[in-house]
Design an enzyme around this catalytic site. Structure first.
Site: not given
Ligand SMILES: *Cc1c(COP(=O)(O)O)cnc(C)c1O
Length: 395
Positions: A248, A190, A73, A210, A156, A336
């Site tokens: 940090t 993904q 994110t 991520s 995703n 989310c």
């Molecule tokens: C999970 C996901 C995110 C967000 O990841 P975070 O760890 O929650 O910030 C963004 N894009 C895709 C395609 C995701 O699957």
């Protein structure tokens, strides 16, 4: 796995990889600030830079092109807002963005916000009914004002693979005759486990990932930014991450993420093949045993860890609850947005069909998923679907 739960929601998050857990334990003794000039601080700095080198190697990038963040994110926000702010700082008026309608909210919402604030303009390109955004459609949307294209590598919710490399190639041609090049960002969150090769292969300028989608702790991620690409920072307050991300560093999680990424890349070919087989079995068995079911998303151009299924005449939310009661964890869409139950902007952009969106469920797999898990899910599914359709009077 948690207790006896069959966890089929790997696209939402994954367990810690043993390699990551080992590093968390081994490095927990290191607490000094990596920016401190004393010996313990320098040791932390060394470990942090070793982690950066590891992440860079796994992505086919150089260490100076890797910026650690708090997850995808943040990386997406940094890439999108950072590029737009840089363009504005360079005197561009109302820069233009091109993106797709079924991006993760981590991309869609910053783009929306920039528009709402009057800072940018955007063109949103729709995918086809197979969940693919045509490269030509993206490139056709580029105008002289365009600063940035953002296209996800793997969706995703349906797992479809987008033609990011092809967009890079076409933009390369356009950029030859432009004074300031159009930048290409991809949300590859993904794509990391099974689809991504290297950033150079893809030809992107920026890439977001991520950690917790491949076995690292939550709250850590990275942005790849090609050397020479200029963006403005979102966080000010120190010269960390070469001035692009003050604060940090999340030392332990970063070390664990580097380890998890290395393990993921090492296993990629075997795991890809294994999951392809596992999913093929799941889908053929499911389609054969449960009437009025269909696969959402392109059959071939799909990451092997996602299977999104449409169950006609069924509320996916009811099925989700029935599966949960039976110890099977799945979600209908992106975690989310689960508060907006049943409404998937991804499926709506593909089908423009509320029923299809409401009747679809995502199953996603990972390195701990076994044939046993799949068989259990199939068994429970065939019972639950029939029962729910009976209750609804739709058999
Ligand atoms: C999970 C996901 C995110 C967000 O990841 P975070 O760890 O929650 O910030 C963004 N894009 C895709 C395609 C995701 O699957």
């Amino acid at each position: 796995m948690t207790g006896n739960t069959v966890y089929l929601d790997w696209a939402a998050s994954t367990p810690l990889r043993p390699e990551a857990l080992k590093v968390l334990q081994a490095e927990a003794r290191i607490f000094a600030n990596p920016s401190s000039p004393h010996t313990p601080g320098r040791e932390a700095r060394e470990r942090l830079e070793a982690a950066r080198a590891k992440v860079a190697r796994a992505l086919g990038a150089e260490p100076i092109e890797i910026f650690f963040t708090g997850g995808a994110t943040e990386s997406c926000n940094m890439a999108i807002k950072g590029a737009i702010f840089a363009a504005i700082a360079a005197g561009r008026k109302k820069p233009h963005i091109v993106t797709s309608a079924f991006e993760h909210h981590a991309v869609l919402e910053p783009v929306e916000w920039l528009q709402k604030m009057g800072l940018a303009r955007a063109t949103i390109v729709e995918p086809d009914t197979e969940g693919i955004v045509a490269a030509e459609r993206i490139v056709e949307a580029v105008t002289p004002d365009t600063v940035l294209v953002s296209l996800m590598l793997v969706n995703n919710e349906v797992g479809t693979i987008q033609p990011v490399g092809e967009v890079a190639r076409l933009l390369g041609e356009i950029n030859r005759s432009r004074e300031t090049p159009v930048l290409l960002h991809t949300d590859a969150t993904q794509g990391v486990p099974y689809v991504l090769t290297t950033v150079r292969d893809l030809g992107v300028d920026m890439l977001s990932l991520s950690g917790h989608k491949f076995g690292a702790p939550k709250g850590v991620g990275a942005l790849y930014k090609r050397k020479g690409v200029r963006i403005q920072p979102l966080l000010h307050g120190g010269s960390h991450e070469r001035g692009l991300r003050a604060g940090t560093e999340n030392f332990l999680s970063i070390c664990a993420m580097a380890e998890a990424l290395e393990a993921t890349v090492a296993e990629r070919p075997q795991e890809k093949t294994r999951l392809e087989k596992l999913r093929a079995g799941f889908e053929s068995e499911l389609l054969a045993s449960i009437p009025r079911t269909e696969i959402n998303g392109h059959r071939q151009l799909r990451s092997p860890h996602v299977s999104n299924i449409y169950f006609a005449d069924l509320e996916a939310e009811a099925l989700l609850v029935a599966l949960d009661v039976a110890g099977i964890a799945v979600t209908s869409g992106s975690a989310c947005t689960s508060e907006k139950l049943g409404s998937s902007h991804v499926l709506m952009s593909m089908f423009h069909d509320q029923k299809r969106s409401d009747g679809s469920l995502r199953f996603s797999f990972g390195w701990e998923t076994t044939q046993d898990h799949v068989d259990t899910a199939l068994e429970v599914l065939s019972r639950s679907v029939e029962k729910l359709r009976l209750i609804a009077g739709r058999v």
